[in-house]
Design a protein around this motif. Sequence first.
Motif, PDB file in Angstrom:
ATOM      1  N   GLU A  14       7.046  35.403 -55.457  1.00 34.82           N
ATOM      2  CA  GLU A  14       6.934  36.595 -54.631  1.00 34.82           C
ATOM      3  C   GLU A  14       6.555  36.178 -53.212  1.00 34.82           C
ATOM      4  O   GLU A  14       5.904  35.144 -53.006  1.00 34.82           O
ATOM      5  N   LYS A  15       6.952  36.996 -52.266  1.00 36.68           N
ATOM      6  CA  LYS A  15       6.620  36.677 -50.879  1.00 36.68           C
ATOM      7  C   LYS A  15       5.113  36.586 -50.713  1.00 36.68           C
ATOM      8  O   LYS A  15       4.351  37.214 -51.451  1.00 36.68           O
ATOM      9  N   LYS A  16       4.722  35.753 -49.780  1.00 37.05           N
ATOM     10  CA  LYS A  16       3.334  35.463 -49.445  1.00 37.05           C
ATOM     11  C   LYS A  16       2.681  34.464 -50.395  1.00 37.05           C
ATOM     12  O   LYS A  16       1.549  34.034 -50.142  1.00 37.05           O
ATOM     13  N   GLN A  17       3.385  34.083 -51.470  1.00 32.25           N
ATOM     14  CA  GLN A  17       2.849  33.070 -52.372  1.00 32.25           C
ATOM     15  C   GLN A  17       3.172  31.677 -51.848  1.00 32.25           C
ATOM     16  O   GLN A  17       4.120  31.488 -51.096  1.00 32.25           O
ATOM     17  N   PRO A  18       2.392  30.674 -52.233  1.00 37.36           N
ATOM     18  CA  PRO A  18       2.722  29.293 -51.869  1.00 37.36           C
ATOM     19  C   PRO A  18       3.706  28.683 -52.862  1.00 37.36           C
ATOM     20  O   PRO A  18       3.812  29.147 -54.005  1.00 37.36           O
ATOM     21  N   GLN A  80       3.720  27.800 -47.253  1.00 34.64           N
ATOM     22  CA  GLN A  80       2.605  28.712 -47.480  1.00 34.64           C
ATOM     23  C   GLN A  80       2.305  29.520 -46.228  1.00 34.64           C
ATOM     24  O   GLN A  80       1.933  28.934 -45.199  1.00 34.64           O
ATOM     25  N   PRO A  81       2.498  30.835 -46.257  1.00 34.93           N
ATOM     26  CA  PRO A  81       3.037  31.623 -47.349  1.00 34.93           C
ATOM     27  C   PRO A  81       4.562  31.726 -47.260  1.00 34.93           C
ATOM     28  O   PRO A  81       5.143  31.633 -46.178  1.00 34.93           O
ATOM     29  N   ALA A  82       5.199  31.927 -48.388  1.00 39.37           N
ATOM     30  CA  ALA A  82       6.660  32.050 -48.390  1.00 39.37           C
ATOM     31  C   ALA A  82       7.090  33.424 -47.885  1.00 39.37           C
ATOM     32  O   ALA A  82       6.402  34.432 -48.090  1.00 39.37           O
ATOM     33  N   GLU A  83       8.224  33.452 -47.212  1.00 35.97           N
ATOM     34  CA  GLU A  83       8.828  34.688 -46.722  1.00 35.97           C
ATOM     35  C   GLU A  83      10.196  34.881 -47.376  1.00 35.97           C
ATOM     36  O   GLU A  83      10.788  33.923 -47.874  1.00 35.97           O
ATOM     37  N   LEU A  84      10.700  36.093 -47.325  1.00 45.10           N
ATOM     38  CA  LEU A  84      11.994  36.383 -47.944  1.00 45.10           C
ATOM     39  C   LEU A  84      13.090  35.468 -47.409  1.00 45.10           C
ATOM     40  O   LEU A  84      13.962  35.006 -48.138  1.00 45.10           O
ATOM     41  N   GLY A  85      13.023  35.182 -46.106  1.00 45.49           N
ATOM     42  CA  GLY A  85      14.041  34.351 -45.470  1.00 45.49           C
ATOM     43  C   GLY A  85      14.005  32.888 -45.861  1.00 45.49           C
ATOM     44  O   GLY A  85      14.892  32.121 -45.478  1.00 45.49           O
ATOM     45  N   ASP A  86      12.995  32.499 -46.640  1.00 49.69           N
ATOM     46  CA  ASP A  86      12.919  31.106 -47.095  1.00 49.69           C
ATOM     47  C   ASP A  86      13.781  30.867 -48.322  1.00 49.69           C
ATOM     48  O   ASP A  86      13.914  29.716 -48.754  1.00 49.69           O
ATOM     49  N   SER A  87      14.356  31.919 -48.879  1.00 49.50           N
ATOM     50  CA  SER A  87      15.246  31.748 -50.026  1.00 49.50           C
ATOM     51  C   SER A  87      16.424  30.878 -49.624  1.00 49.50           C
ATOM     52  O   SER A  87      17.181  31.217 -48.696  1.00 49.50           O
ATOM     53  N   THR A 110      16.383  22.005 -54.980  1.00 55.29           N
ATOM     54  CA  THR A 110      15.569  23.057 -55.585  1.00 55.29           C
ATOM     55  C   THR A 110      16.025  24.385 -54.988  1.00 55.29           C
ATOM     56  O   THR A 110      15.989  24.559 -53.776  1.00 55.29           O
ATOM     57  N   ARG A 111      16.455  25.279 -55.876  1.00 54.71           N
ATOM     58  CA  ARG A 111      16.872  26.612 -55.410  1.00 54.71           C
ATOM     59  C   ARG A 111      15.675  27.535 -55.443  1.00 54.71           C
ATOM     60  O   ARG A 111      15.137  27.830 -56.503  1.00 54.71           O
ATOM     61  N   LEU A 112      15.254  27.981 -54.257  1.00 55.09           N
ATOM     62  CA  LEU A 112      14.103  28.870 -54.130  1.00 55.09           C
ATOM     63  C   LEU A 112      14.569  30.302 -53.909  1.00 55.09           C
ATOM     64  O   LEU A 112      15.396  30.552 -53.030  1.00 55.09           O
ATOM     65  N   THR A 113      14.016  31.205 -54.703  1.00 51.47           N
ATOM     66  CA  THR A 113      14.249  32.634 -54.507  1.00 51.47           C
ATOM     67  C   THR A 113      12.903  33.294 -54.251  1.00 51.47           C
ATOM     68  O   THR A 113      11.986  33.194 -55.067  1.00 51.47           O
ATOM     69  N   VAL A 114      12.794  33.950 -53.106  1.00 48.88           N
ATOM     70  CA  VAL A 114      11.569  34.671 -52.753  1.00 48.88           C
ATOM     71  C   VAL A 114      11.852  36.162 -52.875  1.00 48.88           C
ATOM     72  O   VAL A 114      12.788  36.681 -52.257  1.00 48.88           O
TER      73      VAL A 114
END
Lengths: 115, 119
Positions: A14-18, A80-87, A110-114
């Motif tokens: 989820e967004k804002k998580q590390p 940290q913290p993750a944002e939606l655009g970091d996907s 690594t495929r990241l989905t925020v």
Amino acid sequence: EAGVVQSPRYKIIEKKQPVAFWCNPISGHNTLYWYLQNLGQGPELLIRYENEEAVDDSQLPKDRFSAERLKGVDSTLKIQPAELGDSAVYLCASSLAASGDYEQYFGPGTRLTVT
Amino acid sequence: AQTVTQSQPEMSVQEAETVTLSCTYDTSESNYYLFWYKQPPSRQMILVIRQEAYKQQNATENRFSVNFQKAAKSFSLKISDSQLGDTAMYFCAFMNLGGGGGSNYKLTFGKGTLLTVNP
């Protein structure tokens, strides 16, 4: 010979998580790269290490991204913290560039989905 | 700064035929490498072929060859006898080897060309 190893292969947060990504380069490779690949785009360099020294981090968003390669072998990239655009897909590559061999070998990413 | 342009977002070819993927680049550097990388759906990037800028002879690797036109800053990839396994995204990439500086040795990629080989 083992290739570049990355883990995890997939991560949903989820967004804002590390979040942290790990990379183990090919044995003996002194140069390590982290690339960011957005969907439908070519990879873009985030940071390049020669041994344990970050020699090019000009494209790393330092307000939220950090990286380390403490012993000049494996490396960790953190957000940290993750944002939606970091996907995106985060690719690690290694080479012997510091020794004059410029071919880069890539890991699976690594495929990241925020969310 | 260097830029790499791939003007063909998608291409298709029949199995056993020949296809050429285009790439142009812009740089003021004189000492550099050019690469073509292949990224199949599994996403592991694989080197296809590379060309040193100081070499006039075009590089070849089995069914893969390049047409390197240094003055025109053009670097196209020709795939002969296309196979189903050639289906992938192909990226053209530039690497500056200029003397010193942290910006050397990084790959600058184009946006890629999705190649589909049809049976």
